[in-house]
Design a protein around this motif. Structure first.
Motif, short mmCIF file in Angstrom:
data_model
loop_
_atom_site.label_atom_id
_atom_site.label_comp_id
_atom_site.label_asym_id
_atom_site.label_seq_id
_atom_site.Cartn_x
_atom_site.Cartn_y
_atom_site.Cartn_z
N ASP A 55 0.64 -1.59 0.21
CA ASP A 55 -0.18 -0.11 0.26
C ASP A 55 1.16 1.37 0.08
O ASP A 55 1.33 1.57 0.87
CB ASP A 55 -1.11 0.19 1.31
CG ASP A 55 -1.99 1.59 1.16
OD1 ASP A 55 -1.63 2.16 0.48
OD2 ASP A 55 -2.63 0.72 1.33
N ASN A 57 0.42 4.21 0.42
CA ASN A 57 -0.24 5.16 1.35
C ASN A 57 0.88 6.13 1.79
O ASN A 57 0.65 7.34 2.77
CB ASN A 57 -1.30 4.70 2.72
CG ASN A 57 -2.30 4.70 2.39
OD1 ASN A 57 -3.03 5.31 1.27
ND2 ASN A 57 -3.35 3.88 2.61
N LYS A 96 -3.03 6.97 -5.51
CA LYS A 96 -2.87 5.45 -4.58
C LYS A 96 -2.61 4.38 -5.22
O LYS A 96 -3.54 4.33 -5.98
CB LYS A 96 -3.96 5.58 -3.53
CG LYS A 96 -4.02 6.42 -2.61
CD LYS A 96 -2.52 7.63 -2.04
CE LYS A 96 -3.37 8.51 -1.11
NZ LYS A 96 -1.99 9.09 -0.12
#
Length: 559
Positions: A55, A57, A96
């Protein structure tokens, strides 16, 4: 052995131990550092980088879109008039990326996954609104005319009639419609009804450059890459895409799935080129070494897209045991015999093991230097990719239109890697989307248009290490230097100790002139004598009454 001598010998042994340990560490420390990397870099469910990779982020990623607003569409068919474009934007989105459907394969040290991407509009970093109107080439109509160019005369005339009634060469749409929302077009519906059996059709009911891609896993394909657990040299290397190690878009060897997946590279980089598998282009892309740069206090090797990707003359030599299995043709041409379209140099063209990779991707007609043909990868639409503003491209592409202002700083596509670990430091992914417009004898809408590679829009995806990640990387990079310097210091300290001990022992047991003075007890002219040890290292004057030698003589006589 006296206590002082024992201490000196002990210290000497310690010094020798330090010296030998330092010398051995100097030779073996690189292997120790490589062992550390072998534990830290491979991608596993337990590795530190797994969550960051899974991920993004923690890594800021911004996608900027710049559209070319077409100011004079009514002049396209006027001889001598050039399409004029004004760049508008950027329209900035936060990007993202999530890895989903992750499956590790310990049996061959690979991992399979899909990618889900999200884009969120960032008005503060944008120069415009999603409701801005853009005068845009009618890409659907151009694609339809290109699609039927080899169909029967009757079918082409039918399309010509529909285009006259339903479409024009240009359209006016909002930025949002052109990107993510999409817009309806009757040609899309009719095109789905008219395709032949078995022919691949776009899975869309609307047209938009990123229509249906927000939050979807459909468009990047299914990845299978090496984790590097067995060998760090395999870290991040693509093994399969969409469950195969080849694609159906090109003939061998241009259909091979190869290169990095784009996120990991093996450590100990050199100044050679790197290759990345690019799903949007359905092919690997070569990045050439351009030099060293500093990024957040870390030295990096920079690689950029250049002639090996943008040109038509890149040759690649294969070992004969591989080349003999290659098919002799690409989609429509024999790439072993194809001539380079912009140069006269054709060395090694008769070597059956040397492939002209640039022409291998031409799909029937090679383009000028600077544009990449992705027609086969995009359902037959005449799409071509270049660097923004035709940077590094043949000047003829810029001369066909007005408004292009190429700039190396703004328009170069580069990747910066830390060479010892292979960690990406800075990435600027910049591509321009172009559509080939060319005259058609059968489709009236395009009968008198010039042949032009129409610039549509370009994007700039910026990413790189954060301050926290850069700090961690700097600490890791200190390890080899600290180990080497520590080894050298340890060896020097040990040598100094040994030298000091050697000097001390030499001084303690060194040559001293001793004289044995005997005082004899017995008959020597009827007098007693005895042995006396005198230190004669200090010279004296025999005529001086305080002289030790004179005192000895007096003492002997008195005895």
């Amino acid at each position: 052995m006296k206590p002082l001598t024992t201490k000196l010998v002990t210290l000497g042994i310690v010094g020798l131990f330090f010296s030998f340990s330092g010398i051995i560490m100097c030779f073996f420390w690189p292997h120790v550092f490589y062992k550390i990397l072998s534990n830290e870099l491979p991608l596993t469910p337990r590795s530190r980088i797994f969550e960051i990779w899974k991920d993004t982020n923690e890594i800021p990623m911004n996608m900027e879109f710049y559209f070319f607003n077409w100011t004079n569409p009514e002049e396209l068919k006027i001889p001598g008039k050039k399409p004029n474009f004004i760049e508008v934007g950027p329209y900035t989105f936060k990007e993202k990326i999530e890895k989903v459907n992750i499956v590790f394969h310990p049996e061959n040290n690979t991992v399979s996954f899909d990618q889900r991407k999200f884009w969120y509009f960032d008005p503060e970093k944008s120069n415009g609104k999603l409701s801005d109107k853009i005068v845009h080439l009618n890409v659907v109509a151009v694609s339809a005319a290109h699609k039927v160019r080899y169909w029967s005369f009757f079918m082409q005339n039918s399309l010509s009639f529909m285009l006259d009634k339903l479409s024009g060469i240009h359209i006016v749409k909002t930025v949002d419609e052109l990107l993510f929302t999409g817009y309806e077009d009757p040609l899309i519906t009719m095109g789905q009804m008219a395709v032949d059996d078995g022919e691949e059709i776009p899975p869309y009911d609307r047209f938009g450059w990123f229509y249906l891609r927000n939050g979807s896993t459909m468009f990047d394909g299914h990845y299978n890459m090496a984790t590097g657990e067995d060998n760090l040299n395999n870290l991040g290397v693509m093994k399969n895409w969409n469950y195969k190690d080849t694609t159906s878009y090109y003939k061998t060897p241009c259909n091979v799935v190869e290169g990095s997946a784009g996120e990991f590279w093996p450590p100990n980089r050199d100044a050679k080129e790197i290759t990345i598998w690019t799903a949007d282009l359905c092919r690997p892309v070569t990045y050439e070494y351009t030099g060293t740069v500093m990024h957040k206090g870390i030295l990096g090797y920079q690689y950029a897209i250049g002639e090996k990707t943008l040109g038509n003359s890149t040759k690649r030599h294969y070992p004969h045991d591989q080349a003999k299995y290659f098919e002799r043709t690409t989609t429509t041409e024999d790439f072993f015999d194809a001539k380079h379209s912009t140069t006269e140099s054709n060395e090694n063209i008769d070597d059956p093991d040397t492939i002209n990779m640039g022409q291998c991707y031409c799909n029937g007609e090679c383009s000028p230097m600077g544009v990449i043909n992705i027609t086969a990868c995009r359902y037959g639409a005449p799409g071509f990719v270049s660097l923004p503003h035709f940077y590094k491209a043949d000047p003829i592409l810029r001369e066909q239109v007005t408004g292009m202002k190429p700039n190396e700083t703004k328009h170069s596509f580069y990747i910066t890697l830390e060479p010892n670990t292979g960690v990406p430091l800075d990435v600027a992914a910049r591509f321009q989307i172009n559509i080939l417009v060319q005259p058609s004898l059968s489709v009236a809408l395009f009968r008198d248009v010039p042949k032009i590679y129409f610039p549509i829009f370009w994007f700039n995806l910026k990413s790189g290490t954060t301050e926290n990640l850069a700090w961690s990387l700097r600490q890791l990079l200190i390890v080899p230097s600290a180990g080497l310097y520590g080894s050298v210091i340890l060896a020097i300290v040990g040598a100094i100790i040994v030298i000091i001990i050697a000097v001390a022992i030499y001084v303690r047991k060194g040559p001293k002139k001793l004289i044995l003075a005997r005082r004899k007890v017995g008959a020597f002219n009827g007098k007693k004598s005895e042995a006396v040890y005198m230190d004669t290292t200090i010279t004296d004057d025999e005529h001086d009454r305080s002289s030790p030698s004179l005192q000895l003589k007096i003492q002997t006589r008195n005895s």
